[in-house]
Design a protein around this motif. Structure first.
Motif, mmCIF file in Angstrom:
data_model
loop_
_atom_site.group_PDB
_atom_site.id
_atom_site.type_symbol
_atom_site.label_atom_id
_atom_site.label_comp_id
_atom_site.label_asym_id
_atom_site.label_seq_id
_atom_site.Cartn_x
_atom_site.Cartn_y
_atom_site.Cartn_z
ATOM 1 N N PHE A 2 11.772 0.485 5.697
ATOM 2 C CA PHE A 2 12.126 1.754 6.336
ATOM 3 C C PHE A 2 12.562 1.519 7.781
ATOM 4 O O PHE A 2 13.617 1.998 8.214
ATOM 5 C CB PHE A 2 10.932 2.720 6.298
ATOM 6 C CG PHE A 2 11.214 4.029 6.981
ATOM 7 C CD1 PHE A 2 11.872 5.051 6.302
ATOM 8 C CD2 PHE A 2 10.853 4.239 8.299
ATOM 9 C CE1 PHE A 2 12.152 6.256 6.937
ATOM 10 C CE2 PHE A 2 11.117 5.433 8.937
ATOM 11 C CZ PHE A 2 11.778 6.442 8.257
ATOM 12 N N GLU A 3 11.760 0.744 8.521
ATOM 13 C CA GLU A 3 12.052 0.518 9.936
ATOM 14 C C GLU A 3 13.281 -0.358 10.141
ATOM 15 O O GLU A 3 13.911 -0.290 11.197
ATOM 16 C CB GLU A 3 10.818 -0.056 10.639
ATOM 17 C CG GLU A 3 9.700 0.979 10.738
ATOM 18 C CD GLU A 3 8.429 0.458 11.378
ATOM 19 O OE1 GLU A 3 8.285 -0.777 11.561
ATOM 20 O OE2 GLU A 3 7.566 1.298 11.697
ATOM 21 N N GLU A 4 13.631 -1.169 9.167
ATOM 22 C CA GLU A 4 14.847 -1.984 9.250
ATOM 23 C C GLU A 4 16.087 -1.177 8.883
ATOM 24 O O GLU A 4 17.202 -1.622 9.111
ATOM 25 C CB GLU A 4 14.730 -3.201 8.323
ATOM 26 C CG GLU A 4 13.698 -4.210 8.796
ATOM 27 C CD GLU A 4 13.306 -5.226 7.729
ATOM 28 O OE1 GLU A 4 13.795 -5.135 6.573
ATOM 29 O OE2 GLU A 4 12.489 -6.105 8.042
ATOM 30 N N GLY A 5 15.900 -0.015 8.315
ATOM 31 C CA GLY A 5 17.004 0.824 7.871
ATOM 32 C C GLY A 5 17.484 1.776 8.954
ATOM 33 O O GLY A 5 17.052 1.706 10.106
ATOM 34 N N PRO A 6 18.338 2.705 8.574
ATOM 35 C CA PRO A 6 18.965 3.601 9.547
ATOM 36 C C PRO A 6 18.141 4.840 9.895
ATOM 37 O O PRO A 6 18.608 5.706 10.618
ATOM 38 C CB PRO A 6 20.252 4.022 8.818
ATOM 39 C CG PRO A 6 19.850 4.030 7.374
ATOM 40 C CD PRO A 6 18.890 2.866 7.230
ATOM 41 N N TRP A 7 16.903 4.919 9.395
ATOM 42 C CA TRP A 7 16.131 6.151 9.544
ATOM 43 C C TRP A 7 15.353 6.201 10.854
ATOM 44 O O TRP A 7 14.986 5.184 11.417
ATOM 45 C CB TRP A 7 15.177 6.304 8.360
ATOM 46 C CG TRP A 7 15.904 6.237 7.060
ATOM 47 C CD1 TRP A 7 16.668 7.227 6.514
ATOM 48 C CD2 TRP A 7 15.982 5.135 6.171
ATOM 49 N NE1 TRP A 7 17.200 6.809 5.327
ATOM 50 C CE2 TRP A 7 16.796 5.527 5.088
ATOM 51 C CE3 TRP A 7 15.435 3.854 6.158
ATOM 52 C CZ2 TRP A 7 17.068 4.689 4.018
ATOM 53 C CZ3 TRP A 7 15.708 3.023 5.109
ATOM 54 C CH2 TRP A 7 16.527 3.445 4.059
ATOM 55 N N SER A 8 15.075 7.409 11.288
ATOM 56 C CA SER A 8 14.343 7.627 12.547
ATOM 57 C C SER A 8 12.892 8.002 12.270
ATOM 58 O O SER A 8 12.509 8.279 11.133
ATOM 59 C CB SER A 8 15.010 8.772 13.318
ATOM 60 O OG SER A 8 14.828 9.991 12.599
ATOM 61 N N ARG A 9 12.102 8.061 13.347
ATOM 62 C CA ARG A 9 10.710 8.520 13.216
ATOM 63 C C ARG A 9 10.666 9.974 12.764
ATOM 64 O O ARG A 9 9.721 10.393 12.104
ATOM 65 C CB ARG A 9 9.952 8.340 14.525
ATOM 66 C CG ARG A 9 9.381 6.949 14.660
ATOM 67 C CD ARG A 9 8.491 6.805 15.872
ATOM 68 N NE ARG A 9 7.403 7.742 15.980
ATOM 69 C CZ ARG A 9 6.181 7.549 15.478
ATOM 70 N NH1 ARG A 9 5.910 6.451 14.812
ATOM 71 N NH2 ARG A 9 5.229 8.446 15.655
ATOM 72 N N ASP A 10 11.684 10.748 13.122
ATOM 73 C CA ASP A 10 11.727 12.136 12.669
ATOM 74 C C ASP A 10 11.813 12.191 11.145
ATOM 75 O O ASP A 10 11.179 13.028 10.511
ATOM 76 C CB ASP A 10 12.901 12.881 13.311
ATOM 77 C CG ASP A 10 12.901 14.345 12.964
ATOM 78 O OD1 ASP A 10 11.851 15.006 13.167
ATOM 79 O OD2 ASP A 10 13.924 14.835 12.458
ATOM 80 N N VAL A 11 12.586 11.292 10.567
ATOM 81 C CA VAL A 11 12.677 11.210 9.106
ATOM 82 C C VAL A 11 11.319 10.776 8.542
ATOM 83 O O VAL A 11 10.850 11.323 7.544
ATOM 84 C CB VAL A 11 13.800 10.249 8.662
ATOM 85 C CG1 VAL A 11 13.762 9.993 7.162
ATOM 86 C CG2 VAL A 11 15.160 10.796 9.087
ATOM 87 N N ALA A 12 10.681 9.806 9.187
ATOM 88 C CA ALA A 12 9.373 9.311 8.727
ATOM 89 C C ALA A 12 8.366 10.452 8.604
ATOM 90 O O ALA A 12 7.600 10.515 7.637
ATOM 91 C CB ALA A 12 8.844 8.236 9.668
ATOM 92 N N ARG A 13 8.380 11.350 9.552
ATOM 93 C CA ARG A 13 7.435 12.476 9.537
ATOM 94 C C ARG A 13 7.621 13.372 8.321
ATOM 95 O O ARG A 13 6.691 14.048 7.899
ATOM 96 C CB ARG A 13 7.599 13.307 10.805
ATOM 97 C CG ARG A 13 7.065 12.645 12.035
ATOM 98 C CD ARG A 13 7.205 13.560 13.263
ATOM 99 N NE ARG A 13 6.737 12.865 14.444
ATOM 100 C CZ ARG A 13 7.509 12.136 15.240
ATOM 101 N NH1 ARG A 13 8.797 12.026 14.998
ATOM 102 N NH2 ARG A 13 6.992 11.528 16.289
ATOM 103 N N ARG A 14 8.809 13.383 7.766
ATOM 104 C CA ARG A 14 9.097 14.243 6.609
ATOM 105 C C ARG A 14 8.957 13.498 5.277
ATOM 106 O O ARG A 14 9.176 14.089 4.220
ATOM 107 C CB ARG A 14 10.494 14.838 6.749
ATOM 108 C CG ARG A 14 10.626 15.751 7.971
ATOM 109 C CD ARG A 14 11.937 16.519 7.995
ATOM 110 N NE ARG A 14 13.128 15.719 7.810
ATOM 111 C CZ ARG A 14 13.869 15.190 8.786
ATOM 112 N NH1 ARG A 14 13.528 15.393 10.050
ATOM 113 N NH2 ARG A 14 14.949 14.494 8.516
ATOM 114 N N CYS A 15 8.596 12.232 5.337
ATOM 115 C CA CYS A 15 8.475 11.417 4.124
ATOM 116 C C CYS A 15 7.052 11.434 3.568
ATOM 117 O O CYS A 15 6.093 11.701 4.287
ATOM 118 C CB CYS A 15 8.852 9.969 4.426
ATOM 119 S SG CYS A 15 10.622 9.713 4.661
#
Length: 187
Positions: free
Chosen positions: A79-92
């Motif tokens: 996940f962290e190596e990908g294009p996603w942000s912490r904001d996306v993480a919060r919704r996962c």
């Protein structure tokens, strides 16, 4: 049961239990890990629509020994190596076949994954049931982030399968590896 692949191929998920499909996917990852000679634990990261974003399995004994490559850690690394942000993480939502250990729980707190659910409890080293024992700053961070921790909404059959896949892989590793003294919770 020895043939977990056959079991999952014939398992009919309940439409009433919202995490059944992700639980089955996590179990496929756990089976893959076990077949590779490491701990049978799998994890799946779902986006906010419930679609699989990333999946992974334990890789501690895949290739070189890597004590940090528990299933949850593998998924967070991707996940962290990908294009996603912490904001996306919060919704996962992370669905893991085994209750996260202290190392994985801490990492999931810092990564900011919004919801973390497990299939099988880990009475040996699982931290979700021991959240109150976390250092105060970790409890504060997880509360500030409104993280949700608990059991996935799935059948008891899938919970039992998760436990048995993990437990059988631990037994196999105990036979294969040099004596480790008391058996610790290693996923």
């Amino acid at each position: 049961m020895d043939n977990w692949e056959e079991y999952l191929n014939t398992f009919v998920p309940s439409e009433k239990l919202r995490h059944e499909e992700a639980a089955i996917r996590a179990l496929w990852m756990a089976i893959t890990a076990s077949q590779l000679g490491t701990y049978g634990v799998g994890a799946v990261l779902l986006d906010e629509e419930g679609e699989v974003l990333i999946e992974g399995h334990n890789e501690v004994y895949v290739g070189d020994f890597r004590s940090d490559l528990h299933a949850e850690m593998v998924v967070v690394n991707r996940f962290e190596e990908g294009p996603w942000s912490r904001d996306v993480a919060r919704r996962c939502t992370l669905i893991t076949s085994l209750e996260p250990c202290p190392m994985c729980m801490t990492r999931l707190i810092f990564a900011g994954i919004g919801t973390v659910l497990h299939l099988s409890d880990d009475s040996i080293g699982g931290m979700v049931q021991r959240r109150s024992a976390l250092p105060p700053i970790f409890r504060e961070i997880t509360e500030d982030q409104n993280q949700v921790w608990g059991r996935a909404e799935c059948s008891e059959d899938l919970r039992r399968a998760a436990f048995h896949i993990w437990d059988q892989s631990r037994d196999e590793l105990d036979r294969r590896l040099p004596s480790r003294g008391n058996r610790a919770s290693e996923e």
